[in-house]
Motif scaffolding. Sequence first.
Motif, PDB file in Angstrom:
ATOM      1  N   SER A   9      42.651  32.142  46.785  1.00 45.10           N
ATOM      2  CA  SER A   9      43.322  32.972  45.802  1.00 45.10           C
ATOM      3  C   SER A   9      44.713  33.286  46.324  1.00 45.10           C
ATOM      4  O   SER A   9      44.920  33.446  47.514  1.00 45.10           O
ATOM      5  CB  SER A   9      42.523  34.264  45.611  1.00 45.10           C
ATOM      6  OG  SER A   9      43.186  35.120  44.732  1.00 45.10           O
ATOM      7  N   SER A  13      42.445  39.268  46.377  1.00 44.57           N
ATOM      8  CA  SER A  13      41.523  39.943  45.476  1.00 44.57           C
ATOM      9  C   SER A  13      40.080  39.815  45.933  1.00 44.57           C
ATOM     10  O   SER A  13      39.270  40.678  45.679  1.00 44.57           O
ATOM     11  CB  SER A  13      41.649  39.384  44.059  1.00 44.57           C
ATOM     12  OG  SER A  13      42.897  39.712  43.528  1.00 44.57           O
ATOM     13  N   VAL A  32      37.150  30.299  43.361  1.00 46.68           N
ATOM     14  CA  VAL A  32      37.657  31.565  42.842  1.00 46.68           C
ATOM     15  C   VAL A  32      38.978  31.292  42.151  1.00 46.68           C
ATOM     16  O   VAL A  32      39.894  30.735  42.758  1.00 46.68           O
ATOM     17  CB  VAL A  32      37.864  32.598  43.979  1.00 46.68           C
ATOM     18  CG1 VAL A  32      38.406  33.908  43.416  1.00 46.68           C
ATOM     19  CG2 VAL A  32      36.559  32.829  44.736  1.00 46.68           C
ATOM     20  N   GLU A  34      42.017  33.128  39.934  1.00 49.67           N
ATOM     21  CA  GLU A  34      42.592  34.417  39.555  1.00 49.67           C
ATOM     22  C   GLU A  34      43.656  34.216  38.482  1.00 49.67           C
ATOM     23  O   GLU A  34      44.432  33.270  38.536  1.00 49.67           O
ATOM     24  CB  GLU A  34      43.219  35.090  40.773  1.00 49.67           C
ATOM     25  CG  GLU A  34      43.801  36.461  40.455  1.00 49.67           C
ATOM     26  CD  GLU A  34      44.323  37.188  41.677  1.00 49.67           C
ATOM     27  OE1 GLU A  34      44.723  38.345  41.529  1.00 49.67           O
ATOM     28  OE2 GLU A  34      44.328  36.600  42.766  1.00 49.67           O
ATOM     29  N   ASP A  35      43.667  35.119  37.502  1.00 55.50           N
ATOM     30  CA  ASP A  35      44.736  35.144  36.513  1.00 55.50           C
ATOM     31  C   ASP A  35      45.231  36.582  36.403  1.00 55.50           C
ATOM     32  O   ASP A  35      44.814  37.445  37.176  1.00 55.50           O
ATOM     33  CB  ASP A  35      44.286  34.572  35.163  1.00 55.50           C
ATOM     34  CG  ASP A  35      43.116  35.326  34.538  1.00 55.50           C
ATOM     35  OD1 ASP A  35      42.984  36.543  34.769  1.00 55.50           O
ATOM     36  OD2 ASP A  35      42.338  34.705  33.791  1.00 55.50           O
ATOM     37  N   GLY A  38      42.195  39.176  35.810  1.00 58.41           N
ATOM     38  CA  GLY A  38      41.022  39.288  36.657  1.00 58.41           C
ATOM     39  C   GLY A  38      40.745  38.019  37.424  1.00 58.41           C
ATOM     40  O   GLY A  38      41.614  37.154  37.558  1.00 58.41           O
ATOM     41  N   ILE A  39      39.492  37.906  37.920  1.00 59.37           N
ATOM     42  CA  ILE A  39      39.088  36.715  38.661  1.00 59.37           C
ATOM     43  C   ILE A  39      37.821  36.135  38.038  1.00 59.37           C
ATOM     44  O   ILE A  39      37.032  36.842  37.416  1.00 59.37           O
ATOM     45  CB  ILE A  39      38.843  36.996  40.159  1.00 59.37           C
ATOM     46  CG1 ILE A  39      37.696  37.985  40.355  1.00 59.37           C
ATOM     47  CG2 ILE A  39      40.105  37.461  40.851  1.00 59.37           C
ATOM     48  CD1 ILE A  39      37.231  38.107  41.789  1.00 59.37           C
ATOM     49  N   LEU A  98      39.799  45.388  41.183  1.00 56.90           N
ATOM     50  CA  LEU A  98      38.834  44.828  40.248  1.00 56.90           C
ATOM     51  C   LEU A  98      37.915  45.901  39.675  1.00 56.90           C
ATOM     52  O   LEU A  98      37.538  46.843  40.354  1.00 56.90           O
ATOM     53  CB  LEU A  98      38.011  43.742  40.939  1.00 56.90           C
ATOM     54  CG  LEU A  98      38.821  42.553  41.439  1.00 56.90           C
ATOM     55  CD1 LEU A  98      37.942  41.619  42.257  1.00 56.90           C
ATOM     56  CD2 LEU A  98      39.467  41.819  40.284  1.00 56.90           C
ATOM     57  N   ARG A 115      32.716  36.698  35.898  1.00 57.03           N
ATOM     58  CA  ARG A 115      34.051  37.155  35.507  1.00 57.03           C
ATOM     59  C   ARG A 115      34.158  38.626  35.892  1.00 57.03           C
ATOM     60  O   ARG A 115      33.315  39.444  35.516  1.00 57.03           O
ATOM     61  CB  ARG A 115      34.261  36.986  34.004  1.00 57.03           C
ATOM     62  CG  ARG A 115      35.586  37.484  33.497  1.00 57.03           C
ATOM     63  CD  ARG A 115      36.727  36.615  33.970  1.00 57.03           C
ATOM     64  NE  ARG A 115      37.984  37.200  33.522  1.00 57.03           N
ATOM     65  CZ  ARG A 115      39.153  36.911  34.021  1.00 57.03           C
ATOM     66  NH1 ARG A 115      39.264  36.015  34.965  1.00 57.03           N
ATOM     67  NH2 ARG A 115      40.234  37.488  33.579  1.00 57.03           N
ATOM     68  N   LYS A 118      40.384  42.839  36.140  1.00 58.07           N
ATOM     69  CA  LYS A 118      41.136  43.828  36.913  1.00 58.07           C
ATOM     70  C   LYS A 118      41.100  45.148  36.162  1.00 58.07           C
ATOM     71  O   LYS A 118      40.941  45.192  34.939  1.00 58.07           O
ATOM     72  CB  LYS A 118      42.597  43.388  37.073  1.00 58.07           C
ATOM     73  CG  LYS A 118      42.769  42.225  38.013  1.00 58.07           C
ATOM     74  CD  LYS A 118      44.240  41.886  38.186  1.00 58.07           C
ATOM     75  CE  LYS A 118      44.413  40.694  39.105  1.00 58.07           C
ATOM     76  NZ  LYS A 118      45.836  40.320  39.238  1.00 58.07           N
ATOM     77  N   GLN A 123      46.558  45.531  35.860  1.00 59.55           N
ATOM     78  CA  GLN A 123      46.985  44.412  35.032  1.00 59.55           C
ATOM     79  C   GLN A 123      48.464  44.534  34.690  1.00 59.55           C
ATOM     80  O   GLN A 123      48.985  45.641  34.539  1.00 59.55           O
ATOM     81  CB  GLN A 123      46.160  44.352  33.751  1.00 59.55           C
ATOM     82  CG  GLN A 123      44.716  44.008  34.011  1.00 59.55           C
ATOM     83  CD  GLN A 123      43.939  43.807  32.740  1.00 59.55           C
ATOM     84  OE1 GLN A 123      44.492  43.474  31.708  1.00 59.55           O
ATOM     85  NE2 GLN A 123      42.638  44.014  32.821  1.00 59.55           N
TER      86      GLN A 123
END
Length: 132
Positions: A9, A13, A32, A34-35, A38-39, A98, A115, A118, A123
């Motif tokens: 990542s 996170s 993993v 991440e965006d 969230g993850i 998270l 899923r 965050k 965010q």
Amino acid sequence: MNEVDTARSSTPSVRRNEARYDDAALTPPVDVVEDATGITLYADLPGVSKDKLHLQVESDTLTIEAESALNVPEGLQSSHTEVGLARFHRVFTLSKELDTEKVTAELNHGVLTLRIPKLARAQPRRVEVKVA
């Protein structure tokens, strides 16, 4: 003594805890992703059914435990078995960013998709600029 390193990542996170487990437990491979919101974790759990999968989030720790049973079809006999009853165990330390209250999980064809969004405060958000 635990060794902690960053999972795949760009930000920390999720961290993987390497601990001593029973030799019979396998460590499933996990991707993993991440965006901004969230993850998503993708864990390979071949042969695992929903009733043999146990997920737990406690504080900032995510634990994945599962058992698979690869049954021999009726009328056949196994002459060689490399994987019979497999146990899987994996533990992750989650970031405080998270929202562990909103974890969702789906098991489809041996792939577990988790899923974890965050928290709203973590965010990205657009800031409106006013002209004075």
